[in-house]
Design a protein around this motif. Structure first.
Motif, PDB file in Angstrom:
ATOM      1  N   VAL A 200       0.777  -1.240   0.000  1.00 23.24           N
ATOM      2  CA  VAL A 200       0.000   0.000   0.000  1.00 23.24           C
ATOM      3  C   VAL A 200       0.808   1.288   0.000  1.00 23.24           C
ATOM      4  O   VAL A 200       0.227   2.348   0.132  1.00 23.24           O
ATOM      5  CB  VAL A 200      -0.942   0.078   1.226  1.00 23.24           C
ATOM      6  N   ALA A 201       2.123   1.218  -0.130  1.00 17.42           N
ATOM      7  CA  ALA A 201       2.868   2.474  -0.026  1.00 17.42           C
ATOM      8  C   ALA A 201       3.941   2.568  -1.104  1.00 17.42           C
ATOM      9  O   ALA A 201       4.304   1.572  -1.729  1.00 17.42           O
ATOM     10  CB  ALA A 201       3.503   2.595   1.357  1.00 17.42           C
ATOM     11  N   PHE A 202       4.448   3.756  -1.297  1.00 16.79           N
ATOM     12  CA  PHE A 202       5.559   3.947  -2.214  1.00 16.79           C
ATOM     13  C   PHE A 202       6.796   3.265  -1.659  1.00 16.79           C
ATOM     14  O   PHE A 202       7.111   3.362  -0.464  1.00 16.79           O
ATOM     15  CB  PHE A 202       5.890   5.434  -2.364  1.00 16.79           C
TER      16      PHE A 202
ATOM     17  N   GLU B 112      -7.831   0.467  -0.631  1.00 14.72           N
ATOM     18  CA  GLU B 112      -7.032   1.498  -1.300  1.00 14.72           C
ATOM     19  C   GLU B 112      -7.931   2.525  -1.987  1.00 14.72           C
ATOM     20  O   GLU B 112      -7.576   3.685  -2.123  1.00 14.72           O
ATOM     21  CB  GLU B 112      -6.021   0.875  -2.263  1.00 14.72           C
TER      22      GLU B 112
ATOM     23  N   ALA C 201      -9.046   4.786   0.797  1.00 12.28           N
ATOM     24  CA  ALA C 201      -7.987   5.714   1.195  1.00 12.28           C
ATOM     25  C   ALA C 201      -7.842   6.850   0.175  1.00 12.28           C
ATOM     26  O   ALA C 201      -7.520   7.977   0.533  1.00 12.28           O
ATOM     27  CB  ALA C 201      -6.670   4.966   1.348  1.00 12.28           C
ATOM     28  N   ARG C 202      -8.098   6.563  -1.092  1.00  8.61           N
ATOM     29  CA  ARG C 202      -8.025   7.613  -2.106  1.00  8.61           C
ATOM     30  C   ARG C 202      -9.203   8.575  -1.988  1.00  8.61           C
ATOM     31  O   ARG C 202      -9.039   9.776  -2.051  1.00  8.61           O
ATOM     32  CB  ARG C 202      -8.068   6.982  -3.508  1.00  8.61           C
TER      33      ARG C 202
ATOM     34  N   LEU D 261     -10.822  10.596   8.512  1.00  7.90           N
ATOM     35  CA  LEU D 261     -10.493  10.837   7.108  1.00  7.90           C
ATOM     36  C   LEU D 261     -11.680  11.438   6.371  1.00  7.90           C
ATOM     37  O   LEU D 261     -11.542  12.344   5.548  1.00  7.90           O
ATOM     38  CB  LEU D 261     -10.108   9.494   6.480  1.00  7.90           C
TER      39      LEU D 261
ATOM     40  N   ARG E  36       0.363  14.774  13.696  1.00  6.26           N
ATOM     41  CA  ARG E  36      -0.684  13.848  13.314  1.00  6.26           C
ATOM     42  C   ARG E  36      -0.675  12.638  14.226  1.00  6.26           C
ATOM     43  O   ARG E  36       0.290  12.368  14.917  1.00  6.26           O
ATOM     44  CB  ARG E  36      -0.437  13.313  11.896  1.00  6.26           C
TER      45      ARG E  36
ATOM     46  N   ARG F 119       8.076   8.992   9.515  1.00  2.00           N
ATOM     47  CA  ARG F 119       7.877   7.628   9.027  1.00  2.00           C
ATOM     48  C   ARG F 119       8.820   6.609   9.646  1.00  2.00           C
ATOM     49  O   ARG F 119       8.963   5.506   9.132  1.00  2.00           O
ATOM     50  CB  ARG F 119       8.018   7.550   7.494  1.00  2.00           C
TER      51      ARG F 119
ATOM     52  N   SER G 105       1.442   6.576   4.267  1.00  2.00           N
ATOM     53  CA  SER G 105       0.605   5.779   3.367  1.00  2.00           C
ATOM     54  C   SER G 105      -0.722   6.468   3.059  1.00  2.00           C
ATOM     55  O   SER G 105      -1.270   6.303   1.973  1.00  2.00           O
ATOM     56  CB  SER G 105       0.382   4.375   3.918  1.00  2.00           C
ATOM     57  N   LEU G 106      -1.232   7.263   3.989  1.00  2.00           N
ATOM     58  CA  LEU G 106      -2.479   7.976   3.708  1.00  2.00           C
ATOM     59  C   LEU G 106      -2.264   9.079   2.689  1.00  2.00           C
ATOM     60  O   LEU G 106      -3.054   9.286   1.779  1.00  2.00           O
ATOM     61  CB  LEU G 106      -3.058   8.570   4.999  1.00  2.00           C
ATOM     62  N   LEU G 107      -1.158   9.802   2.844  1.00  7.47           N
ATOM     63  CA  LEU G 107      -0.871  10.897   1.916  1.00  7.47           C
ATOM     64  C   LEU G 107      -0.599  10.352   0.507  1.00  7.47           C
ATOM     65  O   LEU G 107      -0.996  10.959  -0.491  1.00  7.47           O
ATOM     66  CB  LEU G 107       0.337  11.708   2.420  1.00  7.47           C
ATOM     67  N   VAL G 108       0.042   9.180   0.443  1.00  4.29           N
ATOM     68  CA  VAL G 108       0.290   8.555  -0.851  1.00  4.29           C
ATOM     69  C   VAL G 108      -1.034   8.376  -1.582  1.00  4.29           C
ATOM     70  O   VAL G 108      -1.183   8.730  -2.752  1.00  4.29           O
ATOM     71  CB  VAL G 108       0.976   7.176  -0.681  1.00  4.29           C
ATOM     72  N   MET G 109      -2.026   7.841  -0.865  1.00  6.51           N
ATOM     73  CA  MET G 109      -3.312   7.563  -1.498  1.00  6.51           C
ATOM     74  C   MET G 109      -4.034   8.849  -1.905  1.00  6.51           C
ATOM     75  O   MET G 109      -4.662   8.915  -2.947  1.00  6.51           O
ATOM     76  CB  MET G 109      -4.178   6.744  -0.545  1.00  6.51           C
TER      77      MET G 109
END
Lengths: 577, 90
Positions: free
Chosen positions: A107-109, A250, A253-254, A280, A487, A546, B45-49
C-alpha cells in the motif's frame, strides 16, 4: 453492469450463524439471492457475487485444489485483495478442508523488500503448500517464494487449470477454519488459528449483539487481511446471509467519501471502521469546500468503531459534519475485540451512541481505580469510551497482577474466556501457552468495568511506571498529536531503563521541519506541554518522519519503536541542523 | 529506473505529475527526478493515497497498487505514469 444483490432474500429464512461449519453456512446462503458486491472509489459497481455463485465457483475450485495435491489441513496462502477471486479461493479451501491464510497487499511507495519479506515470513511460518495471488502481484509473490517447494504459485485461473479431483472433504467443527496474521511483529509473525466452532459462536454472538435482522445491509472498506474486515464484514455477514457492498481499502484511502456514498445509495445499515476512518471522512469533506454533503445517511443504524483506542473528539467531529445528512449520533457503536478471540469481545447496545466515562487521572495513575470526576476542562480527568457489554456465552474478568479478580471500577488486565478463544498461535506452543491458561486468554489489554460495560484504557505492557506512579503513554502521545502540525502516530512514549534502575520517560516525536530554530522550539514545546498536561518530565527526542513503526492495523507499535530506538535502527535527528 | 528523454506527450505527463505533486509538497524541497517520496517529501501511506487520487483525477487514469512498491523517487513515478497514460489513452 447488472444490479447489486438485494438486501432481502425473497423466501429464504434468516439464520444467524447457527451452523456447525463455514461450508455449511455458505451452502445455506447459496439458496437465497443475497451476496457480495464490489465498488470502485468512483462509485462504479464492478462485480456482483451472489452467495449462490460464490458457492458454485468455490466448490469447483476446491476440486482443483485436491487435484493439485492439496490435502485436508494444508495451508493455502492467499493475497487478500478485495475482489471475488480472493473469496472464491478462500471458500475453495473451505470445501477442500484446507486452511486459508490471508496475506496483505502492498500500500505504499517504495519498501518493496519489506513487503516481500513480510509475506515470505507468513508463507513459511504457516507452512503453506500453495500460494494464490492476483496476477498483478505475482512478481512480489514469486520473489517471496523463491526457493520454496510449493504445489502452485499462481492466480485463481492457474488453479482452475489444474486437474479436478472428486471426494471433497471439508473440515468439521473442531478443525481449523483459517489462520490470521494480524498480531505480532512482521519479523516474527504469529498466526492466529481459528476453528469453525470458534468462528461460528463469535459470529452468532456478534449478530445477536447488534440485533442483525433481514433488513440489514453491510458496507465495508476494511481489508480482508485484517480481522475486522475478514470476520466482521465478510464471514460475519455471510454466515447471516447478509448482503455486503465492498469498497477496496485502497479506494477508500483515495476517496474516503465513496464509503458514505455507497451507504447513502444502497441504504446500508451496518458499517465499521477505526476512528481514523471517520477522521479521514470529515477531514476530506472539509477540504472539499462543499457547502453540505449530498448524502442520505439516515439508514445507517450501526456505525461501529473499533480497532484502536477510540477518540471521542474525532467521533464528535464526524457527527457534526454529517448530522445534516441524517447521520444519527446514536448510531455510533463502540466495540472491543481482537483476532485471538476471532473478533468481537464486547459491543455497545445498538441505538445508544457512545457512553463516555470521565475519570480522575490521579486515581488512574496512583491507585488503578476509575473514579469519575466532573469534566471541568481542568485537565484533571481523562475521557474513555465504554466498549459495551461482553458478548453472550463468554466471560471477561479484570485481574490484578496476582491473578485476583478485581471489583467494578478497579483497573487491571483483561482476561477473556469462552468458546471464541482461538486454538492457539499456529505452530507456536510457547507463544500460545504464554497467553492462554486454563481456557483464559490474557488479552494484554488493561481495562475496567463500569456497571456491565467494559472500558479499555490501554495495553498493559505499555504502562509506564515512574517513581512508583503509573503513566499512560497514550496520554503523552495524544498530548503531542494534538499540537499544530502533528498527526496521529507522530509520537511514541516509553521509559528507558537507567543504570541506577530508575526509568527515564522518553518520547520520540516525528519531526518534519529541518530548520534548527524550529526544531529547538518543537522540543521545548513538547516538553512543556507534556509536563503541563500529563505531569511528567520527558526526554524529547526528534526522529525522522515515518520511522515510528505501526502494526498491520495501523496502531503505533510502541514496543517496537522502543526496540528500534535502542538498537539504533531509529536514529535521532539533531535538534538543530 | 530513471526518467528517459521524453517526447511532447510525455512532457505533458511530466508537467502534470509535478504540478499535482507540488500541491502535496509540504517540505518545500525542489522537485527533481531524484526526490524521494518518503525521505524527502515525508509521504505516509495515507498521503500517498490522497496524492494518487489527485493524480488520477488530473490525468483521468487509474494507478494500480502493484506499481507502488517499486516507486521511490519522483523520476520513477513520472516514468510509471507515462506508461499508464500510454496504456489507457493510447
Amino acid at each position: 453492469m447488472s444490479s447489486p444483490t438485494p438486501t432481502n432474500n425473497i423466501s429464504l429464512p434468516k439464520r444467524l450463524a447457527d451452523f456447525p461449519t463455514l461450508p455449511e453456512a455458505l451452502d445455506y446462503a447459496a439458496q437465497g439471492e443475497t451476496g457480495f458486491n464490489f465498488y470502485t472509489s468512483r462509485g462504479e459497481l464492478t462485480q456482483v457475487l451472489p452467495f449462490a455463485d460464490l458457492s458454485a465457483e468455490a466448490r469447483s475450485a476446491a476440486k482443483n485444489l485436491c487435484g493439485g495435491g492439496v490435502v485436508p489441513g494444508d495451508r493455502v496462502a492467499l493475497l487478500a485483495e478485495t475482489a471475488p477471486a480472493f473469496l472464491v479461493a478462500f471458500f475453495a479451501c473451505q470445501y477442500a478442508g484446507a486452511i486459508p491464510v490471508p496475506m496483505p497487499t502492498p500500500v505504499a511507495f517504495g519498501r518493496r523488500d519489506a513487503y516481500v519479506g513480510q509475506i515470505r515470513n507468513q508463507i513459511t511460518s504457516s507452512g503453506a503448500t500453495m500460494v494464490i495471488t492476483p496476477s498483478e502481484f505475482m512478481p512480489f509473490v514469486e520473489e517471496a517464494t523463491a526457493g520454496l517447494e510449493l504445489l502452485l504459485v499462481g492466480t485463481l485461473d492457474d488453479l482452475k487449470d489444474l486437474p479436478q479431483a472428486e471426494g471433497l472433504k471439508a473440515g468439521g467443527p473442531d478443525d481449523l477454519c483459517y489462520l490470521q496474521y494480524s498480531s505480532g511483529s512482521t519479523r516474527f509473525p504469529k498466526g492466529v488459528a481459528v476453528s469453525h466452532r470458534n468462528l461460528m459462536v463469535n459470529c452468532e454472538a456478534m449478530n445477536a449483539a447488534v440485533n442483525v435482522s433481514t433488513d440489514d445491509r453491510g458496507v465495508s472498506w476494511l481489508p480482508f487481511y485484517h480481522d475486522m474486515g475478514l470476520v466482521g464484514f465478510m464471514l460475519g455477514c455471510l454466515t447471516s446471509q447478509t448482503t455486503v457492498d465492498f469498497l477496496p481499502t485502497e479506494d477508500f484511502a483515495r476517496r474516503p467519501l465513496a464509503w458514505l456514498r455507497i451507504i447513502s445509495d444502497n441504504r446500508g445499515t451496518m458499517s465499521y471502521g477505526p476512528s481514523f476512518g471517520y477522521e479521514l471522512c470529515s477531514r476530506r469533506f472539509k477540504s472539499s469546500n462543499a457547502a453540505a454533503p449530498d448524502l442520505d445517511l439516515s439508514s445507517w443504524r450501526v456505525a461501529g468503531i473499533g480497532g484502536e483506542m477510540i477518540k471521542p473528539q474525532v467521533m464528535h467531529a464526524f457527527a457534526d459534519v454529517f448530522r445534516s445528512c441524517g447521520f444519527a449520533d446514536t448510531a455510533f457503536n463502540a466495540s472491543y475485540g481482537l483476532a485471538e478471540c476471532v473478533l468481537g469481545v464486547s459491543f455497545s447496545t445498538p441505538n445508544n451512541g457512545m457512553i463516555l466515562d470521565h475519570i480522575s487521572k490521579q486515581e488512574l495513575g496512583d491507585n488503578h481505580r476509575a473514579v469519575p470526576v466532573e469534566d471541568d476542562g481542568s485537565g484533571a480527568g481523562r475521557t474513555f469510551v465504554a466498549c459495551g457489554r461482553v458478548i453472550q456465552g463468554h466471560t471477561v474478568e479484570i485481574r490484578d497482577e496476582d491473578g485476583n479478580v478485581m471489583a467494578e471500577r478497579e483497573i487491571g488486565r483483561v482476561f477473556f474466556s469462552g468458546p471464541s478463544v482461538m486454538q492457539g498461535y499456529y505452530g507456536d506452543q510457547e507463544a500460545t501457552d504464554a497467553c492462554i491458561q486454563d481456557g483464559w486468554l490474557d488479552t494484554g489489554d488493561l481495562g475496567y468495568f463500569k456497571g456491565d460495560e467494559l472500558v479499555i484504557v490501554g495495553r498493559s505492557k505499555d504502562m509506564m511506571i515512574v517513581n512508583g506512579r503509573n503513566y499512560w503513554p497514550q496520554d503523552i502521545e495524544w498530548t503531542v498529536e494534538r499540537m499544530e502540525g502533528m498527526r496521529s502516530g507522530d509520537a511514541a512514549a516509553f521509559t528507558l531503563e537507567q543504570d541506577d534502575g530508575s526509568e527515564q520517560p522518553t518520547i520520540l516525536v516525528q519531526c518534519r521541519p529541518s530548520a534548527a530554530d524550529v526544531r529547538e522550539a518543537l522540543v521545548a514545546e513538547v516538553r512543556s506541554r507534556v509536563q503541563n498536561q500529563v505531569g511528567l518530565a520527558c526526554d524529547v527526542i526528534l526522529v525522522p518522519p515515518r520511522t515510528l513503526p505501526k502494526t498491520s492495523s495501523g496502531k503505533l507499535a510502541r514496543g517496537k519503536a522502543k526496540a528500534n530506538f535502542l538498537s539504533g535502527e531509529i536514529q535521532p535527528l539533531a535538534a538543530g541542523v | 529506473m530513471s526518467a528517459e528523454p521524453s517526447d511532447g506527450a510525455s512532457q505533458d505527463v511530466r508537467a502534470a505529475v509535478l504540478e499535482v505533486l507540488q500541491t502535496f509538497n509540504k517540505t518545500g524541497v525542489t522537485l527533481q527526478d531524484g526526490t524521494r517520496f518518503t525521505e524527502d517529501l515525508n509521504f505516509d501511506s495515507l498521503l500517498v493515497m490522497e496524492f494518487i487520487a489527485a493524480l488520477e483525477d488530473r490525468l483521468d487514469i487509474s494507478v494500480p497498487l502493484n506499481v507502488l512498491p517499486d516507486i521511490e523517487t519522483v523520476g520513477q513515478l513520472v516514468v510509471a505514469t507515462e506508461q499508464i497514460v500510454r496504456e489507457e489513452h493510447g
